[in-house]
Write a protein that holds these residues in place. Structure first.
Motif, PDB file in Angstrom:
ATOM      1  N   ALA A  60       0.838  -1.192   0.000  1.00 33.37           N
ATOM      2  CA  ALA A  60       0.000   0.000   0.000  1.00 33.37           C
ATOM      3  C   ALA A  60       0.873   1.242   0.000  1.00 33.37           C
ATOM      4  CB  ALA A  60      -0.914   0.004   1.229  1.00 33.37           C
ATOM      5  N   ILE A  61       0.363   2.297  -0.596  1.00 35.76           N
ATOM      6  CA  ILE A  61       1.020   3.596  -0.559  1.00 35.76           C
ATOM      7  C   ILE A  61      -0.038   4.672  -0.338  1.00 35.76           C
ATOM      8  CG2 ILE A  61       2.989   2.964  -2.003  1.00 35.76           C
ATOM      9  CD1 ILE A  61       1.628   4.316  -4.357  1.00 35.76           C
ATOM     10  N   SER A  62       0.409   5.769   0.175  1.00 41.38           N
ATOM     11  CA  SER A  62      -0.464   6.914   0.403  1.00 41.38           C
ATOM     12  C   SER A  62      -0.682   7.665  -0.910  1.00 41.38           C
ATOM     13  CB  SER A  62       0.199   7.849   1.422  1.00 41.38           C
ATOM     14  OG  SER A  62      -0.475   9.084   1.486  1.00 41.38           O
ATOM     15  N   GLY A  76       3.696   9.472   7.071  1.00 40.37           N
ATOM     16  CA  GLY A  76       3.825   8.908   8.411  1.00 40.37           C
ATOM     17  C   GLY A  76       2.477   8.696   9.081  1.00 40.37           C
ATOM     18  N   ALA A  77       1.579   9.635   8.915  1.00 39.53           N
ATOM     19  CA  ALA A  77       0.239   9.510   9.500  1.00 39.53           C
ATOM     20  C   ALA A  77      -0.521   8.345   8.870  1.00 39.53           C
ATOM     21  CB  ALA A  77      -0.531  10.813   9.319  1.00 39.53           C
ATOM     22  N   THR A  78      -0.371   8.182   7.568  1.00 44.38           N
ATOM     23  CA  THR A  78      -1.022   7.054   6.890  1.00 44.38           C
ATOM     24  C   THR A  78      -0.496   5.735   7.441  1.00 44.38           C
ATOM     25  OG1 THR A  78      -1.324   8.362   4.873  1.00 44.38           O
ATOM     26  CG2 THR A  78      -1.444   5.963   4.647  1.00 44.38           C
ATOM     27  N   ALA A  79       0.824   5.643   7.604  1.00 36.42           N
ATOM     28  CA  ALA A  79       1.424   4.428   8.158  1.00 36.42           C
ATOM     29  C   ALA A  79       0.926   4.164   9.575  1.00 36.42           C
ATOM     30  CB  ALA A  79       2.942   4.539   8.133  1.00 36.42           C
ATOM     31  N   ILE A 116       6.915   1.893   6.918  1.00 38.38           N
ATOM     32  CA  ILE A 116       7.302   2.754   5.807  1.00 38.38           C
ATOM     33  C   ILE A 116       8.594   2.197   5.232  1.00 38.38           C
ATOM     34  CG2 ILE A 116       8.066   5.055   5.119  1.00 38.38           C
ATOM     35  CD1 ILE A 116       6.358   6.168   7.411  1.00 38.38           C
ATOM     36  N   LEU A 117       8.570   1.856   3.969  1.00 35.28           N
ATOM     37  CA  LEU A 117       9.761   1.395   3.262  1.00 35.28           C
ATOM     38  C   LEU A 117      10.286   2.590   2.480  1.00 35.28           C
ATOM     39  CD1 LEU A 117      11.602  -0.947   2.348  1.00 35.28           C
ATOM     40  CD2 LEU A 117       9.945  -1.389   0.512  1.00 35.28           C
ATOM     41  N   ILE A 130       9.118  10.142  13.884  1.00 33.31           N
ATOM     42  CA  ILE A 130       7.673   9.986  14.054  1.00 33.31           C
ATOM     43  C   ILE A 130       7.421   8.774  14.952  1.00 33.31           C
ATOM     44  CG2 ILE A 130       5.469   9.556  12.907  1.00 33.31           C
ATOM     45  CD1 ILE A 130       6.620  10.954  10.431  1.00 33.31           C
ATOM     46  N   ASP A 131       6.732   9.004  16.066  1.00 31.06           N
ATOM     47  CA  ASP A 131       6.426   7.933  17.016  1.00 31.06           C
ATOM     48  C   ASP A 131       5.480   6.910  16.389  1.00 31.06           C
ATOM     49  OD1 ASP A 131       7.938   9.212  18.972  1.00 31.06           O
ATOM     50  OD2 ASP A 131       6.200  10.303  19.765  1.00 31.06           O
ATOM     51  N   ASP A 132       5.610   5.686  16.853  1.00 26.03           N
ATOM     52  CA  ASP A 132       4.700   4.595  16.485  1.00 26.03           C
ATOM     53  C   ASP A 132       4.710   4.243  15.004  1.00 26.03           C
ATOM     54  OD1 ASP A 132       3.875   4.444  19.181  1.00 26.03           O
ATOM     55  OD2 ASP A 132       2.417   6.049  18.851  1.00 26.03           O
TER      56      ASP A 132
END
Length: 116
Positions: free
Chosen positions: A11-13, A84-87, A94-95, A105-107
Motif C-alpha cells: 500500500a502507498i499513500s 507517516g500519518a497514513t502508516a 514505511i519502506l 515519528i512515534d509509532d
C-alpha cells in the motif's frame, strides 16, 4: 521488487502518488520519454493499494505535527507527515530510502530500502 512481491500487503499513500508523479514531471519534459515514464509509473502504481488521506489520517498528521513541535523537532515536509500519518493509521511500516525523514515519528516502523 521480487522481495516486495513476497511480502504481505502493498500500500502507498495518495501523497506518495503525488511525490512520484512530481518526480516524473521534474525529470522529463513533454514528449515520448515523459509519456513512457508516466506509463511506467501507472504500471508500478497498479501494484499497490492506494490509501486516501481521510479524516483519521488528517487527525494523526495533526498529532504528529504537534508532537514534533513540542519536542522542538518539526518536520518541514508535510508530505512526510502525511505519509507517516497514513502508516500510523493503517499500522503499516514505511519502506524508504529516506529513513531520516521518518525516524522521529512515534509509532511508525521505518524500513531502510537499501537493506530490504
Amino acid at each position: 521488487m521480487a522481495k516486495l512481491d513476497d511480502e504481505g500487503r502493498h500500500a502507498i499513500s495518495t501523497v506518495t502518488v503525488t511525490e512520484l508523479r512530481l518526480g516524473v514531471n521534474k525529470r522529463y519534459e513533454e514528449g515520448t520519454a515523459r509519456q513512457e515514464a508516466l506509463a511506467d509509473l501507472e504500471r508500478l502504481l497498479g501494484r499497490f493499494e492506494v490509501i486516501d488521506v481521510e479524516r483519521a489520517v488528517s487527525t494523526a498528521a495533526a498529532d504528529i505535527i504537534s508532537s514534533l513541535q513540542q519536542r522542538g523537532e518539526p518536520l518541514h515536509d508535510l508530505h512526510d507527515v502525511y505519509i507517516g500519518a497514513t502508516a500510523t493509521v493503517e499500522q503499516l511500516p514505511i519502506l524508504t530510502a529516506n529513513v531520516d525523514h521518518f525516524d522521529r515519528i512515534d509509532d511508525v516502523t521505518v524500513v531502510d530500502w537499501s537493506s530490504f
